[in-house]
Write a protein that holds these residues in place. Structure first.
Motif, PDB file in Angstrom:
ATOM      1  N   GLY A 332      64.676  48.760  21.810  1.00  0.00           N
ATOM      2  CA  GLY A 332      65.735  48.230  22.660  1.00  0.00           C
ATOM      3  C   GLY A 332      66.811  47.474  21.923  1.00  0.00           C
ATOM      4  O   GLY A 332      67.835  47.116  22.515  1.00  0.00           O
ATOM      5  N   ARG A 333      66.629  47.228  20.618  1.00  0.00           N
ATOM      6  CA  ARG A 333      67.667  46.523  19.850  1.00  0.00           C
ATOM      7  C   ARG A 333      68.795  47.444  19.431  1.00  0.00           C
ATOM      8  O   ARG A 333      69.874  46.979  19.042  1.00  0.00           O
ATOM      9  CB  ARG A 333      67.049  45.896  18.604  1.00  0.00           C
ATOM     10  CG  ARG A 333      65.974  44.842  18.865  1.00  0.00           C
ATOM     11  CD  ARG A 333      65.338  44.413  17.546  1.00  0.00           C
ATOM     12  NE  ARG A 333      64.699  45.540  16.869  1.00  0.00           N
ATOM     13  CZ  ARG A 333      64.339  45.549  15.587  1.00  0.00           C
ATOM     14  NH1 ARG A 333      64.586  44.480  14.831  1.00  0.00           N
ATOM     15  NH2 ARG A 333      63.750  46.607  15.051  1.00  0.00           N
ATOM     16  N   LEU A 334      68.579  48.758  19.482  1.00  0.00           N
ATOM     17  CA  LEU A 334      69.587  49.700  18.988  1.00  0.00           C
ATOM     18  C   LEU A 334      70.809  49.710  19.896  1.00  0.00           C
ATOM     19  O   LEU A 334      70.700  49.838  21.121  1.00  0.00           O
ATOM     20  CB  LEU A 334      68.997  51.101  18.884  1.00  0.00           C
ATOM     21  CG  LEU A 334      69.897  52.181  18.254  1.00  0.00           C
ATOM     22  CD1 LEU A 334      69.055  53.233  17.544  1.00  0.00           C
ATOM     23  CD2 LEU A 334      70.804  52.852  19.273  1.00  0.00           C
ATOM     24  N   VAL A 335      71.985  49.624  19.284  1.00  0.00           N
ATOM     25  CA  VAL A 335      73.255  49.820  19.986  1.00  0.00           C
ATOM     26  C   VAL A 335      74.071  50.833  19.184  1.00  0.00           C
ATOM     27  O   VAL A 335      73.996  50.870  17.950  1.00  0.00           O
ATOM     28  CB  VAL A 335      74.043  48.503  20.166  1.00  0.00           C
ATOM     29  CG1 VAL A 335      73.344  47.586  21.148  1.00  0.00           C
ATOM     30  CG2 VAL A 335      74.259  47.805  18.826  1.00  0.00           C
ATOM     31  N   GLY A 336      74.822  51.664  19.887  1.00  0.00           N
ATOM     32  CA  GLY A 336      75.644  52.686  19.241  1.00  0.00           C
ATOM     33  C   GLY A 336      77.118  52.351  19.333  1.00  0.00           C
ATOM     34  O   GLY A 336      77.598  51.932  20.389  1.00  0.00           O
ATOM     35  N   ILE A 337      77.827  52.530  18.231  1.00  0.00           N
ATOM     36  CA  ILE A 337      79.250  52.192  18.159  1.00  0.00           C
ATOM     37  C   ILE A 337      80.014  53.389  17.627  1.00  0.00           C
ATOM     38  O   ILE A 337      79.606  54.023  16.645  1.00  0.00           O
ATOM     39  CB  ILE A 337      79.494  50.982  17.226  1.00  0.00           C
ATOM     40  CG1 ILE A 337      78.692  49.767  17.699  1.00  0.00           C
ATOM     41  CG2 ILE A 337      80.974  50.645  17.126  1.00  0.00           C
ATOM     42  CD1 ILE A 337      78.657  48.644  16.679  1.00  0.00           C
ATOM     43  N   THR A 338      81.158  53.690  18.254  1.00  0.00           N
ATOM     44  CA  THR A 338      82.040  54.735  17.739  1.00  0.00           C
ATOM     45  C   THR A 338      83.489  54.289  17.837  1.00  0.00           C
ATOM     46  O   THR A 338      83.882  53.668  18.833  1.00  0.00           O
ATOM     47  CB  THR A 338      81.871  56.058  18.511  1.00  0.00           C
ATOM     48  OG1 THR A 338      82.831  57.015  18.019  1.00  0.00           O
ATOM     49  CG2 THR A 338      82.092  55.885  19.997  1.00  0.00           C
ATOM     50  N   PRO A 339      84.300  54.566  16.834  1.00  0.00           N
ATOM     51  CA  PRO A 339      85.744  54.313  16.929  1.00  0.00           C
ATOM     52  C   PRO A 339      86.462  55.523  17.543  1.00  0.00           C
ATOM     53  O   PRO A 339      87.121  56.298  16.856  1.00  0.00           O
ATOM     54  CB  PRO A 339      86.156  54.061  15.478  1.00  0.00           C
ATOM     55  CG  PRO A 339      85.182  54.866  14.684  1.00  0.00           C
ATOM     56  CD  PRO A 339      83.898  54.931  15.465  1.00  0.00           C
ATOM     57  N   ALA A 340      86.268  55.712  18.841  1.00  0.00           N
ATOM     58  CA  ALA A 340      86.970  56.749  19.614  1.00  0.00           C
ATOM     59  C   ALA A 340      86.571  58.168  19.242  1.00  0.00           C
ATOM     60  O   ALA A 340      87.363  59.091  19.389  1.00  0.00           O
ATOM     61  CB  ALA A 340      88.488  56.584  19.483  1.00  0.00           C
ATOM     62  N   MET A 341      85.354  58.362  18.758  1.00  0.00           N
ATOM     63  CA  MET A 341      84.901  59.697  18.379  1.00  0.00           C
ATOM     64  C   MET A 341      83.582  60.032  19.075  1.00  0.00           C
ATOM     65  O   MET A 341      82.624  60.463  18.446  1.00  0.00           O
ATOM     66  CB  MET A 341      84.751  59.783  16.851  1.00  0.00           C
ATOM     67  CG  MET A 341      86.041  59.642  16.082  1.00  0.00           C
ATOM     68  SD  MET A 341      87.288  60.869  16.531  1.00  0.00           S
ATOM     69  CE  MET A 341      86.486  62.366  16.026  1.00  0.00           C
ATOM     70  N   ARG A 342      83.534  59.829  20.383  1.00  0.00           N
ATOM     71  CA  ARG A 342      82.303  60.067  21.132  1.00  0.00           C
ATOM     72  C   ARG A 342      81.831  61.514  20.990  1.00  0.00           C
ATOM     73  O   ARG A 342      80.678  61.770  20.638  1.00  0.00           O
ATOM     74  CB  ARG A 342      82.523  59.750  22.614  1.00  0.00           C
ATOM     75  CG  ARG A 342      81.291  59.954  23.491  1.00  0.00           C
ATOM     76  CD  ARG A 342      81.638  59.799  24.958  1.00  0.00           C
ATOM     77  NE  ARG A 342      82.605  60.817  25.369  1.00  0.00           N
ATOM     78  CZ  ARG A 342      83.053  60.974  26.624  1.00  0.00           C
ATOM     79  NH1 ARG A 342      82.629  60.145  27.564  1.00  0.00           N
ATOM     80  NH2 ARG A 342      83.913  61.915  26.914  1.00  0.00           N
ATOM     81  N   GLU A 343      82.721  62.456  21.261  1.00  0.00           N
ATOM     82  CA  GLU A 343      82.333  63.862  21.170  1.00  0.00           C
ATOM     83  C   GLU A 343      82.103  64.281  19.727  1.00  0.00           C
ATOM     84  O   GLU A 343      81.090  64.897  19.384  1.00  0.00           O
ATOM     85  CB  GLU A 343      83.404  64.758  21.809  1.00  0.00           C
ATOM     86  CG  GLU A 343      83.460  64.704  23.318  1.00  0.00           C
ATOM     87  CD  GLU A 343      84.214  63.477  23.828  1.00  0.00           C
ATOM     88  OE1 GLU A 343      84.079  63.167  25.018  1.00  0.00           O
ATOM     89  OE2 GLU A 343      84.918  62.824  23.034  1.00  0.00           O
ATOM     90  N   GLY A 344      83.046  63.947  18.857  1.00  0.00           N
ATOM     91  CA  GLY A 344      82.961  64.381  17.470  1.00  0.00           C
ATOM     92  C   GLY A 344      81.745  63.865  16.749  1.00  0.00           C
ATOM     93  O   GLY A 344      81.184  64.541  15.886  1.00  0.00           O
ATOM     94  N   SER A 345      81.301  62.651  17.096  1.00  0.00           N
ATOM     95  CA  SER A 345      80.151  62.053  16.415  1.00  0.00           C
ATOM     96  C   SER A 345      78.838  62.259  17.158  1.00  0.00           C
ATOM     97  O   SER A 345      77.804  61.776  16.710  1.00  0.00           O
ATOM     98  CB  SER A 345      80.390  60.553  16.207  1.00  0.00           C
ATOM     99  OG  SER A 345      81.434  60.342  15.271  1.00  0.00           O
ATOM    100  N   GLY A 346      78.873  62.951  18.300  1.00  0.00           N
ATOM    101  CA  GLY A 346      77.634  63.309  18.982  1.00  0.00           C
ATOM    102  C   GLY A 346      77.026  62.220  19.842  1.00  0.00           C
ATOM    103  O   GLY A 346      75.803  62.135  19.966  1.00  0.00           O
ATOM    104  N   LEU A 347      77.872  61.393  20.488  1.00  0.00           N
ATOM    105  CA  LEU A 347      77.351  60.282  21.280  1.00  0.00           C
ATOM    106  C   LEU A 347      77.456  60.496  22.792  1.00  0.00           C
ATOM    107  O   LEU A 347      77.243  59.561  23.565  1.00  0.00           O
ATOM    108  CB  LEU A 347      78.077  58.975  20.919  1.00  0.00           C
ATOM    109  CG  LEU A 347      77.510  58.196  19.732  1.00  0.00           C
ATOM    110  CD1 LEU A 347      77.820  58.907  18.427  1.00  0.00           C
ATOM    111  CD2 LEU A 347      78.065  56.786  19.678  1.00  0.00           C
ATOM    112  N   VAL A 348      77.774  61.692  23.230  1.00  0.00           N
ATOM    113  CA  VAL A 348      77.956  61.935  24.658  1.00  0.00           C
ATOM    114  C   VAL A 348      76.664  61.654  25.422  1.00  0.00           C
ATOM    115  O   VAL A 348      76.658  60.934  26.431  1.00  0.00           O
ATOM    116  CB  VAL A 348      78.431  63.381  24.905  1.00  0.00           C
ATOM    117  CG1 VAL A 348      78.456  63.684  26.406  1.00  0.00           C
ATOM    118  CG2 VAL A 348      79.817  63.600  24.297  1.00  0.00           C
TER     119      VAL A 348
END
Length: 617
Positions: A332-348
């Motif tokens: 539960g400590r994990l958080v995901g961060i993207t600089p505006a690359m949700r699709e490109g980085s696979g975070l959808v």
């Protein structure tokens, strides 16, 4: 009606057209964009949205004497078509063809090379002030998208630009993240033209000079003006930076764009024009789903994108996205961060499953890294999903805010190595050199998809910063295990035992190295980590072989091969070492496999280089 586009060889031809023919020309440019992108792949939605704006800019301004700087540059296909490159559009993003981004070496109309975000205002301000220094009257125009305005660099430039009253600088905000709202119509067109006209500007200055004699009245008038404009447009913010704000206006309405630009051309000082455009304009499928059509591959425009059958191999990006979801479910400590690359980085999928632990910070890489550091200070385990080439923009934050404080931030570096059609601006060639020299940092180089998942787990288990670098697309197709088992930290493995020559592979080039090693009967080692090196394994291999070969899909200078040389020297071991990797030059766009072969980084090239240096077995 005779076609107009074949008669346009440069913007001078465009400027000779009667204004009433520009609508037809815009339609032909849009058709040309759609036809060519459907054949080559590339950026579509953004380019369909800038057709009228491009036509209007080249019609009103004396390009290339007047400088247009396109932010990011992925919306410049109409610009390329109108500036003498229409016949070369079928070569778009192909090896030896024209770039998908502006390049100064490609055309005099490409005044500034771009591909990363939020640089246009700084560059255009430099051009405007250079013209002023030289006594020239040319204009500098920065065309920046709404997403690019989320980066601090854009606001740094606005803050600087607003103090130069003599700069002939026009910033155009291409607002394409919203549908055209009710204020963008006939009334707003009239207001925009009025507010950009000489009469309004002169009256405003006279009013200021009269009212300044009575300060209370001046302040009252100023507040009333701001409030009146604020009812129609969000003017106040940009006027506080010292810009004269105009808009918003319909970016697809040439009858609004051209008169407004003509009026702005007559004004001195920093001007800010807010235009509203629609991604995918004119192609219904792209209008309905601009994200899917942002950067499509080849497709049939009459049918649109067809959902492909299940791919035989998962991409590294998909492997990362699945790992992120699985690890988040466990910890539960994990958080995901993207600089505006949700699709490109696979975070959808991660955003859907863990919306409260997902952070898209906008195009703000520096902020993303320091934000991650703040989260880590409070006991969370941030994973920053970022392209290798974008992490370059946050290097100070990586050192100052993460590494010095030794914070457990995982950097998932997508697009490591060559990236194909996007070319040099997006190639992740430098992450090993610039990361391995930073204390407390570790750098993992998975050889395949299964190892990528395992090394991500290894990285997450550490209490210091770790980067895991992996390429765009798929690897050899190894199927990752469903478990979250980690590999030993900082340890490599011998994958093939041979004699005389040992090949030390870092990352996915392990597999062509194995093929070359089979032909040469050489030992092949999967090193896995560029930092820390498995020095015990390195010494063992070095002592049992006459010569070593290092191979990496990254810059040779300062890269993993250099780390091997440093370790051998420190251990007092003398061996001949051949370093293979990316040379000291920028690699342009093209098919990745062909580019690697051309650089001698396929199996045949590796074998040839080894035989040329050390002779055949």
């Amino acid at each position: 009606m005779a076609p107009l586009l074949p008669t346009i060889h440069d913007p001078a031809d465009l400027r000779r057209l009667p204004r009433e023919q520009l609508r037809q020309l815009a339609d032909e440019v849009r058709a040309c964009v759609l036809d060519n992108v459907s054949r080559t792949g590339g950026h579509l939605s953004s380019n369909l949205g800038t057709v009228e704006l491009t036509v209007a800019l080249h019609y009103v301004f004396d390009t290339p004497e007047d400088r247009i700087v396109w932010d990011v540059g992925h919306q410049t296909y109409p610009h390329k078509i109108l500036t003498g490159r229409r016949e070369r559009m079928p070569t778009l993003r192909q090896q030896g063809g024209i770039s998908g981004f502006p390049q100064r070496t490609e055309s005099a109309y490409d005044t500034f090379g771009t591909a990363h975000s939020s640089t246009s205002i700084s560059a255009a301000l430099g051009m405007a002030l250079a013209a002023h220094q030289k006594g020239e009257t040319r204009h500098a125009i920065a065309v920046i998208g709404d997403g690019a305005m989320t980066a601090g660099m854009a606001f740094e430039a606005l803050n600087n630009a607003g103090v130069y009253d003599d700069a002939r600088l026009l910033v155009i905000l291409n607002d394409n993240d919203m549908s055209i709202s009710p204020p963008v119509g006939a009334l707003n067109r009239y207001l925009a033209q009025l507010m950009s006209g000489q009469f309004y500007a002169a009256a405003k200055e006279v009013g200021k000079s009269v009212l300044k004699a009575a300060p209370p009245l001046f302040q009252l008038a100023k507040r009333l003006e701001e409030q009146a404009k604020g009812m129609v447009v969000p003017a106040t913010l940009f006027e506080k930076f010292g810009f004269n704000y105009i808009g918003p206006i319909d970016g697809h309405d040439l009858d609004s764009l051209i008169p407004t630009l003509e009026n702005l051309k007559q004004l001195k000082g920093p001007q800010f024009l807010h235009v509203v455009t629609r991604k995918g304009q004119g192609y219904k499928l792209a209008e309905a789903d601009p994200v899917a059509y942002h950067g499509p591959g080849k497709f049939d425009p009459s049918i649109g994108l067809v959902k492909p059958a299940a791919a035989p191999k998962k991409t590294f990006t998909q492997v990362f996205g699945q790992w992120l979801c699985d690890m988040a479910a466990k910890d539960g400590r994990l958080v995901g961060i993207t600089p505006a690359m949700r699709e490109g980085s696979g975070l959808v999928e991660f955003e859907q499953k863990f919306p409260d632990r997902y952070y898209d910070v906008g195009i703000a890489e520096q902020h993303a890294v320091t934000f991650a550091a703040g989260l880590a200070c409070e006991g969370l385990k941030p994973v920053v999903a970022i392209y290798s080439t974008f992490l370059q923009r946050a290097y100070d934050q990586l050192i100052h805010d993460v590494a010095i404080q030794n914070l457990p931030v995982v950097f998932a570096l997508d697009r490591a190595g060559l990236v194909g059609a996007d070319g040099a601006t997006h190639a992740g060639a430098y992450d090993i050199p610039f990361l391995r020299c930073v204390p407390n940092m570790a750098v993992a180089c998975p050889a395949d998809e299964a190892e990528c998942r395992q090394l991500l787990s290894t990285a997450f288990a550490q209490n210091h910063p770790v980067a895991v670098r992996y390429p765009r697309g798929a690897g050899v197709g190894t199927v990752p295990a469903l478990s979250l088992d980690a590999l030993p930290y900082g340890k490599g493995e011998v994958r093939r035992q041979g004699h005389r020559i040992a090949i030390l592979a870092f990352g996915t080039l392990l597999y062509p190295a194995l093929e070359a090693g089979q032909a040469l009967d050489a030992t092949v080692v999967n090193m896995r980590w560029a930092k820390p090196l498995d020095e015990a394994l390195l010494r063992e291999v070095a002592e049992g072989h006459e010569a070593l070969v290092t191979i990496e899909e990254g810059a040779i200078m300062g890269g993993a091969g250099s780390a091997v040389l440093e370790a051998l020297q420190a251990a007092g071991i003398q061996r001949s070492v051949l370093q293979l990797g990316l040379p000291d030059r920028f690699i342009e766009h093209g098919d990745p496999a062909r580019l690697l072969a051309g650089l001698g980084l396929d199996a045949a090239g590796i074998r040839s280089a080894i035989e040329a240096r050390f002779g055949s077995a």
